[in-house]
Enzyme design. Structure first.
Site, PDB file in Angstrom:
ATOM      1  N   HIS A 376       0.783  -1.236   0.000  1.00 52.56           N
ATOM      2  CA  HIS A 376       0.000   0.000   0.000  1.00 52.56           C
ATOM      3  C   HIS A 376       0.809   1.277   0.000  1.00 52.56           C
ATOM      4  O   HIS A 376       0.235   2.365   0.008  1.00 52.56           O
ATOM      5  CB  HIS A 376      -0.935   0.045   1.211  1.00 52.56           C
ATOM      6  CG  HIS A 376      -2.170  -0.774   1.034  1.00 52.56           C
ATOM      7  ND1 HIS A 376      -3.317  -0.278   0.454  1.00 52.56           N
ATOM      8  CD2 HIS A 376      -2.424  -2.061   1.333  1.00 52.56           C
ATOM      9  CE1 HIS A 376      -4.230  -1.227   0.424  1.00 52.56           C
ATOM     10  NE2 HIS A 376      -3.708  -2.324   0.947  1.00 52.56           N
ATOM     11  N   LYS A 567      -8.514  14.467   3.752  1.00 55.35           N
ATOM     12  CA  LYS A 567      -7.727  13.235   3.806  1.00 55.35           C
ATOM     13  C   LYS A 567      -6.847  13.335   5.032  1.00 55.35           C
ATOM     14  O   LYS A 567      -6.812  14.385   5.685  1.00 55.35           O
ATOM     15  CB  LYS A 567      -6.871  13.072   2.546  1.00 55.35           C
ATOM     16  CG  LYS A 567      -6.109  14.353   2.145  1.00 55.35           C
ATOM     17  CD  LYS A 567      -5.262  14.168   0.899  1.00 55.35           C
ATOM     18  CE  LYS A 567      -6.038  14.230  -0.391  1.00 55.35           C
ATOM     19  NZ  LYS A 567      -6.020  12.982  -1.154  1.00 55.35           N
ATOM     20  N   ARG A 568      -6.149  12.245   5.398  1.00 53.59           N
ATOM     21  CA  ARG A 568      -5.216  12.341   6.504  1.00 53.59           C
ATOM     22  C   ARG A 568      -4.226  13.482   6.244  1.00 53.59           C
ATOM     23  O   ARG A 568      -3.858  13.751   5.102  1.00 53.59           O
ATOM     24  CB  ARG A 568      -4.441  11.024   6.661  1.00 53.59           C
ATOM     25  CG  ARG A 568      -5.270   9.928   7.299  1.00 53.59           C
ATOM     26  CD  ARG A 568      -5.715  10.288   8.699  1.00 53.59           C
ATOM     27  NE  ARG A 568      -4.613  10.298   9.616  1.00 53.59           N
ATOM     28  CZ  ARG A 568      -4.474   9.466  10.656  1.00 53.59           C
ATOM     29  NH1 ARG A 568      -5.394   8.558  10.903  1.00 53.59           N
ATOM     30  NH2 ARG A 568      -3.430   9.554  11.458  1.00 53.59           N
ATOM     31  N   LYS A 573       1.130  14.571   1.303  1.00 50.52           N
ATOM     32  CA  LYS A 573      -0.133  14.921   0.648  1.00 50.52           C
ATOM     33  C   LYS A 573      -0.222  16.422   0.348  1.00 50.52           C
ATOM     34  O   LYS A 573      -1.061  16.877  -0.408  1.00 50.52           O
ATOM     35  CB  LYS A 573      -1.317  14.475   1.508  1.00 50.52           C
ATOM     36  CG  LYS A 573      -1.482  12.953   1.588  1.00 50.52           C
ATOM     37  CD  LYS A 573      -2.621  12.576   2.510  1.00 50.52           C
ATOM     38  CE  LYS A 573      -2.811  11.076   2.697  1.00 50.52           C
ATOM     39  NZ  LYS A 573      -3.605  10.437   1.629  1.00 50.52           N
ATOM     40  N   THR A 675      -8.053   7.059  -2.814  1.00 48.77           N
ATOM     41  CA  THR A 675      -9.410   6.654  -3.172  1.00 48.77           C
ATOM     42  C   THR A 675     -10.362   7.839  -3.013  1.00 48.77           C
ATOM     43  O   THR A 675     -11.427   7.852  -3.631  1.00 48.77           O
ATOM     44  CB  THR A 675      -9.908   5.487  -2.288  1.00 48.77           C
ATOM     45  OG1 THR A 675      -9.650   5.813  -0.915  1.00 48.77           O
ATOM     46  CG2 THR A 675      -9.223   4.194  -2.653  1.00 48.77           C
ATOM     47  N   LYS A 679     -13.896   9.195  -5.137  1.00 52.33           N
ATOM     48  CA  LYS A 679     -15.202   9.588  -4.582  1.00 52.33           C
ATOM     49  C   LYS A 679     -15.588  10.984  -5.058  1.00 52.33           C
ATOM     50  O   LYS A 679     -16.748  11.245  -5.394  1.00 52.33           O
ATOM     51  CB  LYS A 679     -15.159   9.564  -3.059  1.00 52.33           C
ATOM     52  CG  LYS A 679     -14.775   8.213  -2.462  1.00 52.33           C
ATOM     53  CD  LYS A 679     -14.524   8.353  -0.955  1.00 52.33           C
ATOM     54  CE  LYS A 679     -13.592   7.296  -0.426  1.00 52.33           C
ATOM     55  NZ  LYS A 679     -13.067   7.630   0.915  1.00 52.33           N
TER      56      LYS A 679
END
Ligand SMILES: *Cc1c(COP(=O)(O)O)cnc(C)c1O
Length: 853
Positions: A376, A567-568, A573, A675, A679
């Site tokens: 992952h 998101k986290r 990120k 992901t 969405k």
């Protein structure tokens, strides 16, 4: 009839178990709901709280699942099917009630039944505590997979841990993240069924002894010094519009009574109690790290605990129909969701060789044929390595088994690469530096027949970089399975208005076949359809605006562009890059308050690991710029910044449908898939993003002209780092960037305090590990393109429709079909359930089998 009139009078109880418990008519549902309120909660409408109504409803629905659930489990055993066992330390399921109603097709009837009793369904569903048994994408993926497995009628069990405390409850206090315990079980959990009769023992510690068995074979006995009990709690996982109801089986750790008893007898009562507490600790709390390995003993204990419970359970189930292990791999496919359950490779070997007396070579063939491993992440801090010293203390027998596996494996490696003795050291399951440790990714690769990444780029990078030795050694094991998300929760449940519009045009088939969304392309140029599309987006924005007003006390403009990053919180990120852009716009306004600017609402949400200092500081920075910008007279409401506390599946269900711009701006090569990106796009948001993870494939599907691309590619990132990246090169030649950093450093968002955000500023100026400066200008330019595109609202809507229309690939149904065909070799099985209103479940016990279960 009012609720009061329908509460059963005690002298007039009419027991039609079959009707009340399984009937599907509105009348029967009402009756069942009232009965449950009365007999399970022990309340009437004078005593009942809204939560009692929620529980009564939950049991009403659970009863309707049970028939199918029992039938499903029975059919699997009777037909001795091949099952998928999905091992995952995390399952981020989201609320159960609404999803179960949807998948059972009962929503309308329940809505009506409740409304006839004066109760609003929507007010009950929100009372359910979300089971937050995951950190983010990895746990949510597991949940989407369970939904797709059940909907595709694939026999499957999800195995994990029943954490007493899930992911912490995030609150923002004085602008900073504060973690509160997540007491999700405080009021009980009506969805689970405890199965104490299926409790298994899990051993820890002690030493091993060699001995000769009765056939004169050398065997090893593990003499453990600690025993913990694992008790399963089962939650039904219904497929959409099918009878299949699979099982999520989560293990709870408890003290072993025998051991307590011994200590108790020796007079050490306090010691016995301490032991009990320490056993229960194993399933106490979810580690709140995302993409980072904590390396704590308790974490390894959690991993071994749930994996051992699950494998014992799988073997017990298999042995109901088989006397030996000859066809075990034909009945059992075990998927390792990341390396968290990778100890399973050694545990299955132990169970086969030590407990069930299968020879090593055969056991190894079986083990490898059963296991498959999903990687992952490419982040090195996420790679799990356990010190050999810890293993020796906790799992001495497993360490021996791992040494044996490694010894045999490295022999193969040396014979394949006789000229290259370094290879064996590189590929060894045991790493020597910086500390002798067990490398779980290597164990997973060696012990599995299939290894997959979660997006095309990610799999390529695994092959070329992180796992390249293993790829060269076993190219046939490697394969890609691009992630997906379930359209049931992420469209049907979270965006009913949009779904109604879509269904009115193309029918309902898309719910289980998202490729049918392509038919929406035909409406992209239809002005009436566009207008409806726009109105629905606006209604979703209104819902979110109401939420923001309620929880953040900020008024947002519905005409502004809803620009969202949820998101986290993680440096890779790059939430901070979005912050730099917001401050850039703010500076432009301050320089020239008359400037024409596209109004935007910037929405952030996400949790930071409690020990991740810089991530928490990013949250603090967002919360620091928000009041300054939101209340600035020059800004005049054109920009608003909002940080929503407590990101969760439930909050996501509100946010994704309302988003117009989806921020997917990780440093290329760092996000395995993502992901959230899927969405958003399904719900009609356009993406601004880098060529990272699944963004690449999303862009391929929706078309480059409908995607805002910027930034360095993964290849350019590596090249830049290889030549020696210096952030100052970019900083020194970019005036706007200097101004932005200057403002943060000057304390403009911290009441003049220059210290608060210094660590963030320095992390950029000194190292900028994630290349924010290198991508800054490209990002700002790309955002200007977004502004231009948004001004042409008709064309924006067209692009929005095309984004949704082309997201068929990213249904987790597609992903699961690929896993089934290429890795698990499993097939669907339709479950037949005798007619529901036919009457009571019958019992016809065979006396011969009564005692044999
Ligand atoms: C989808 C989802 C994620 C994953 O989001 P990414 O943007 O892919 O990191 C994390 N948390 C929750 C609650 C989600 O629903």
């Amino acid at each position: 009839m009012s609720l009061k009139e329908q509460i059963p009078a005690t002298d007039n109880i009419n027991i039609h178990i079959e009707d009340d418990r399984t009937g599907m008519t509105v009348e029967t549902l009402k009756r069942a709901f009232i009965d449950n309120l009365y007999y399970i909660q022990g309340k009437n409408e004078f005593l009942a709280t809204p939560y009692d109504y929620y529980v009564a409803l939950a049991y009403t629905i659970r009863d309707r699942l049970l028939r199918r659930w029992i039938e499903t489990t029975t059919t699997y055993i009777q037909q001795d099917v091949k099952s998928v066992y999905y091992l995952s330390a995390e399952f981020l399921m989201g609320r159960q009630l609404e999803n179960n109603l949807l998948n059972l097709g009962l929503e309308e009837k329940i809505r009506q039944a409740l409304s006839e009793l004066g109760i609003d369904l929507g007010q009950l569903t929100i009372l359910e505590a979300e089971p937050g048994l995951g950190n983010g994408g990895l746990g949510r993926l597991a949940a989407c997979f369970l939904d797709s497995l059940a909907t595709l009628e694939i026999p499957a069990v999800g195995y994990g841990i029943r954490y007493e405390f899930g992911i912490f409850d995030q609150r923002i206090e004085n602008g900073v993240q504060v973690e509160h315990p997540d007491k999700w079980l405080r009021f009980g959990n009506p969805w689970e069924i405890r199965r104490p009769e299926l409790t298994v023992d899990v051993l820890f510690g002690g030493h091993t002894e060699g001995h000769q068995d009765r056939h004169g074979h050398y065997r090893v006995r593990w003499v453990a010094d600690r025993k913990v009990m694992g008790t399963p709690y089962d939650t039904p996982v219904p497929g959409y519009n099918h009878n299949t109801v699979n099982t999520l089986r989560l293990w709870r750790a408890g003290a072993s009574e025998e051991f307590d008893f011994q200590v108790f007898n020796s007079g050490d009562y306090a010691g016995a109690v301490t032991d009990k507490i320490s056993s229960e600790n194993i399933s106490k709390v979810l580690y709140p790290n995302d993409n980072t390995s904590q390396g704590k003993q308790l974490r390894l204990e959690q991993q071994y605990f749930f994996v051992s419970c699950s494998l014992q359970d799988i073997i017990r189930n298999y042995r109901r129909s088989h006397a030996n292990f000859d066809v075990f791999p034909e009945k059992v496919a075990i998927q390792l969701n990341d390396t968290h359950p990778a100890i399973g490779v050694a545990e299955l070997m132990r169970l086969l060789v030590d407990v069930h007396e299968v020879g090593w070579n055969r056991a190894w063939v079986i083990t490898r044929a059963c296991f498959a491993y999903t990687n992952h992440t490419l982040l090195s801090e996420a790679l799990e390595r356990w010190p050999v010293s810890l293993f020796e203390r906790l799992l001495p027998r497993h360490l021996e088994i791992i040494y044996e596996i490694n010894h045999r494996f490295l022999k193969e490696v040396r014979s394949r690469y006789p000229q290259d003795p370094q290879k064996a050291a590189q590929m060894s399951i045991i790493a020597e530096l910086p500390e002798k440790s067990v490398c779980m990714a290597h164990l997973a690769c060696v012990g599995s027949h299939a290894i997959n990444g979660v997006a095309a780029l990610h799999t390529e990078l695994l092959k070329q970089d992180v796992l390249q030795d293993f790829y060269r050694f076993w190219p046939e094991k490697f394969n890609n399975k691009t992630n997906g998300v379930t359209p049931r929760r992420w469209l049907l449940l979270s965006n009913p208005r949009l779904c109604q519009l879509i269904t009115s045009k193309i029918g309902k088939g898309w719910v289980t076949d998202l490729d049918q969304f392509r038919q929406l392309e035909a409406y992209a140029d239809d002005p009436a359809f566009r207008q409806q599309w726009q109105e629905i987006k606006r209604a979703c924005k209104q819902d979110l605006a109401d939420y923001i007003l309620l929880f953040n006390d900020v008024e947002v403009d519905l005409d502004s562009l809803f620009d969202v990053q949820v998101k986290r919180i993680h440096e890779y990120k790059r939430q901070l890059l979005m912050v730099l852009y917001i401050i850039t716009l703010y500076n432009r306004i301050k320089r020239n308050p008359q400037i024409e600017i596209q109004p935007r609402t910037f929405i952030f949400a996400g949790k930071a690991a409690p020990g991740y200092y810089l991530a928490k500081l990013i949250i603090q920075l967002v919360n620091a710029i928000a009041p300054v910008i939101n209340n600035d007279a020059d800004v005049a409401g054109r920009l608003k910044v909002v940080f929503l506390a407590g990101y969760s599946v439930s909050l996501g269900q509100k946010v994704y449908p309302a988003a117009e711009l989806s921020e997917q701006i990780s440093t290329a090569g760092k996000e395995a898939s993502g992901t959230g990106n899927m969405k958003f796009a399904m719900n009609g948001a356009l993406t601004i993003g880098t060529l990272d993870g699944a963004n690449i494939e999303i862009r391929e599907e929706v078309g480059a002209e409908n995607f805002f691309l910027f930034g360095l590619t993964a290849e350019q990132v590596y090249a830049l780092k290889a030549e020696g990246y210096n952030p100052m090169t970019y900083f020194n030649e970019n005036l706007e960037l200097q101004e932005v950093i200057g403002r943060i450093a000057a304390g403009d968002f911290s009441h003049g305090d220059r210290e608060t955000f210094k660590p963030l500023v320095n992390s950029l100026l000194d190292l900028d590990q994630y290349l924010l400066f290198a991508d800054y200008q490209a990002y700002v330019d790309c955002q200007a393109q977004v502004d231009r595109a948004y001004r042409d609202r008709e064309n924006w809507t067209r692009m929005s429709i095309l984004n949704s229309a082309r997201m068929g690939k990213f249904s987790s149904d597609r992903t699961i079909r690929e896993y089934c065909k290429e890795i698990w070799k499993t097939r669907p099985l339709t479950i037949k359930v005798p007619d529901y209103d036919q009457g009571a479940v019958s019992l016809n016990v065979d006396p011969d089998t009564f005692n044999s279960q």
